[in-house]
Enzyme design. Structure first.
Site, PDB file in Angstrom:
ATOM      1  N   ASP A  88       0.825  -1.230   0.000  1.00  0.00           N
ATOM      2  CA  ASP A  88       0.000   0.000   0.000  1.00  0.00           C
ATOM      3  C   ASP A  88       0.849   1.266   0.000  1.00  0.00           C
ATOM      4  OD1 ASP A  88      -2.368  -1.605   0.311  1.00  0.00           O
ATOM      5  OD2 ASP A  88      -1.904  -1.760   2.450  1.00  0.00           O
ATOM      6  N   LYS A 140       2.339   2.478  -4.935  1.00  0.00           N
ATOM      7  CA  LYS A 140       3.127   2.047  -6.105  1.00  0.00           C
ATOM      8  C   LYS A 140       2.387   2.281  -7.403  1.00  0.00           C
ATOM      9  CE  LYS A 140       3.461  -2.169  -4.712  1.00  0.00           C
ATOM     10  NZ  LYS A 140       2.901  -2.022  -3.382  1.00  0.00           N
ATOM     11  N   GLY A 168      -3.921  -4.648  -7.019  1.00  0.00           N
ATOM     12  CA  GLY A 168      -4.492  -4.095  -8.236  1.00  0.00           C
ATOM     13  C   GLY A 168      -4.527  -2.598  -8.192  1.00  0.00           C
ATOM     14  N   HIS A 169      -4.798  -2.038  -9.308  1.00  0.00           N
ATOM     15  CA  HIS A 169      -4.795  -0.588  -9.391  1.00  0.00           C
ATOM     16  C   HIS A 169      -6.090  -0.110 -10.008  1.00  0.00           C
ATOM     17  CE1 HIS A 169      -0.686  -1.022  -8.440  1.00  0.00           C
ATOM     18  NE2 HIS A 169      -0.363  -1.544  -9.592  1.00  0.00           N
ATOM     19  N   THR A 201      -6.345 -12.316   1.166  1.00  0.00           N
ATOM     20  CA  THR A 201      -7.475 -11.747   0.430  1.00  0.00           C
ATOM     21  C   THR A 201      -8.470 -12.841   0.028  1.00  0.00           C
ATOM     22  OG1 THR A 201      -6.130 -11.904  -1.559  1.00  0.00           O
ATOM     23  CG2 THR A 201      -6.216  -9.758  -0.484  1.00  0.00           C
ATOM     24  N   GLN A 225       2.450  -5.957  -3.444  1.00  0.00           N
ATOM     25  CA  GLN A 225       2.722  -5.997  -1.997  1.00  0.00           C
ATOM     26  C   GLN A 225       4.017  -5.232  -1.667  1.00  0.00           C
ATOM     27  OE1 GLN A 225       2.057  -9.459  -3.411  1.00  0.00           O
ATOM     28  NE2 GLN A 225      -0.064  -8.874  -3.305  1.00  0.00           N
TER      29      GLN A 225
END
Ligand code: GDP
Length: 460
Positions: free
Chosen positions: A48, A51, A75-76, A163, A258
């Site tokens: 977090d 990035k 994910g983005h 997750t 990560q």
């Protein structure tokens, strides 16, 4: 002294060489010294770090973006004009039309990948010939998802906080050699054999250990073969792809998910991910020699966050923690779970610089600290025996019981909206750089995609 954007300048500042053509003679060995930068972007904390924004920025200047570990657990969200894309499996550079590869060190959920390909194509993006998936990457099968959730529920208070997308169980099967690989999709006979073998074993666990339903192997084979048809054109030898790209003078960006302290080998085990986010993971995943990586950009927040349990020496005490959390929007994107917040921890960051071979740092979310008159920075740990260290403790018990030693820096108490940092913010960045011995090349100054300052290297 500094300006916004300018990634070419950033690469130059990092000492990167410009594009050059490799010398290739008939039968001659291609020369390595003509290669252009291969850059790894790595999270330098517990994930977090912001990035996504840095990757987007550099991806625009790259010819090939390579995701090297993890699966659809990171994910983005990419916003382009009015369009919002949520991408978890394919490197986000694809939205800008940049070729994107998923390496052997990744695990792939075929349904998620197909969903992303369909979504991109429905919005007019080309994916054929631009998205490449290593045939050696492992597939996340339905039992992996079922087992992930069941195990976390059973662990109760001791749960890892995964997750629950089946990623850990897929990596576990890879290590026990009953995994199913992307290339198995190309051979129905082998696929059937492997699914039957794996299902036989997994069904025992599902039924007897967790009291769950069995999977019918035949149904799983049928579903997987349907996925195979869609995915076959994307399966590639990503080692060769990257090798050729580098030899052809292309700019290759490796993107980790990560962060360093979540690394399976070097992180704060067992509260870690099931793969290798550290920079060396890029070479392993893509099957290239480590010497071919030119730059390692470590991404760190200007403070620290950690999700879930586990030691956290620089955790902020009192009301300031809530203030940082609110100002930084530190809540899980999927779960909404509060992230724990701490002051910047230079001991942990020094560790990240070491294990990744960080060549420069991107310090994100500096603006979040703008309201504070004083900003503590953790410079050393005091160990239970009273000694102090600047290096991350090698033994978990020392890490569990250490106390932070803070140095308090003066805040800047103004917005970071100019083309230069205010003097105290500049001093904060300089302090970090000097303590770690690496330049800070990028600074995040706001939530927006464009809120990034490129810095002339703060001399290490
Ligand atoms: P990742 O999970 O490490 O990839 O992080 P993302 O790039 O997805 O960023 C997470 C969140 O942090 C997003 O909401 C970003 O807008 C926000 N963010 C990233 N950089 C900055 C920054 O420099 N300042 C502020 N205030 N927010 C930022």
């Amino acid at each position: 002294m500094r300006g916004r954007g300018g990634i070419a300048a950033f690469r130059q500042r990092c000492g990167a060489r410009g594009p050059g053509k490799p010398t290739v003679g008939a039968g001659a060995l291609r020369r390595y010294d003509a290669l252009v930068p291969a850059t790894v972007i790595v999270g330098a904390q517990w994930g977090d770090e912001g990035k996504g924004k840095i990757v987007d920025l550099l991806a625009q200047e790259s010819d090939l973006v390579c995701r090297y570990q993890g699966g659809p657990n990171a994910g983005h969200t990419i916003v382009v004009g009015d369009e919002t894309y949520k991408i978890r499996q394919i490197p986000s550079g694809i939205v800008g039309g940049v070729a994107s590869a998923i390496g052997a060190g990744c695990v792939v959920d075929p349904a998620v990948l197909i969903g992303e390909l369909d979504d991109l194509e429905a919005r007019g993006h080309t994916t054929r010939g631009l998205v490449f998936v290593s045939g050696n990457a492992h597939l996340i099968m339905p039992w992996h998802v079922a087992l992930d959730g069941a195990r976390e529920r059973k662990l109760g208070n001791l749960q890892i906080g995964t997750t629950r997308r089946g990623i850990g169980p897929a990596y576990a099967d890879k290590a026990t050699r009953i995994g199913i690989r992307v290339q198995d999709l190309l051979d129905p006979k082998i696929l059937r054999q492997k699914v039957e073998l794996a299902a036989g074993e997994k069904n025992i666990w599902l039924e007897r250990v967790y009291g769950l339903e069995r999977f019918a192997a035949e149904e799983v084979v049928d579903a997987t073969l349907r996925h195979a048809e869609r995915l076959a054109p994307y399966v590639a030898d990503t080692s060769l792809l990257v090798d050729h790209a580098l030899r052809d003078g292309k700019r290759v960006l490796f993107e980790g998910a990560q962060g360093t302290l979540l690394d399976l080998d070097h992180g704060t085990y067992p509260f870690v991910t099931s793969s290798s986010p550290i920079a060396a993971g890029a070479a392993v995943s893509f099957g290239i020699g480590p010497q071919r990586i030119d730059e390692v950009l470590g991404v760190s927040k200007a403070y620290v966050t950690r999700v879930g349990e586990g030691p956290f020496p620089s955790e902020i005490t009192g009301a300031a923690q809530e203030r940082v959390r609110t100002l930084g929007g530190e809540f899980g994107t999927v779960t909404g779970r509060e992230r724990r917040c701490g002051w910047l921890d230079l001991v942990a960051l020094r560790f990240a610089v070491r294990v990744n071979g960080v060549t420069s740092l991107a310090l994100t979310k500096l603006d979040v600290l703008s309201e504070f008159a004083e900003i503590p920075v953790c410079v050393r740990y005091r160990l239970p025996d009273g000694t102090e260290t600047v290096d991350f403790p090698a033994h978990q018990s020392d890490f569990h019981h250490c106390a932070p030693v803070f140095e308090v820096l003066r805040g800047w108490e103004c917005a970071l909206d100019g083309d230069a940092l205010p003097p105290n913010a500049d001093a904060y960045v300089g302090f970090v750089s000097a303590a770690l011995g690496v330049p800070v090349s990028l600074v995040g100054t706001g939530a927006g995609r464009e809120a990034v300052l490129t810095l002339d290297a703060h001399a290490a």
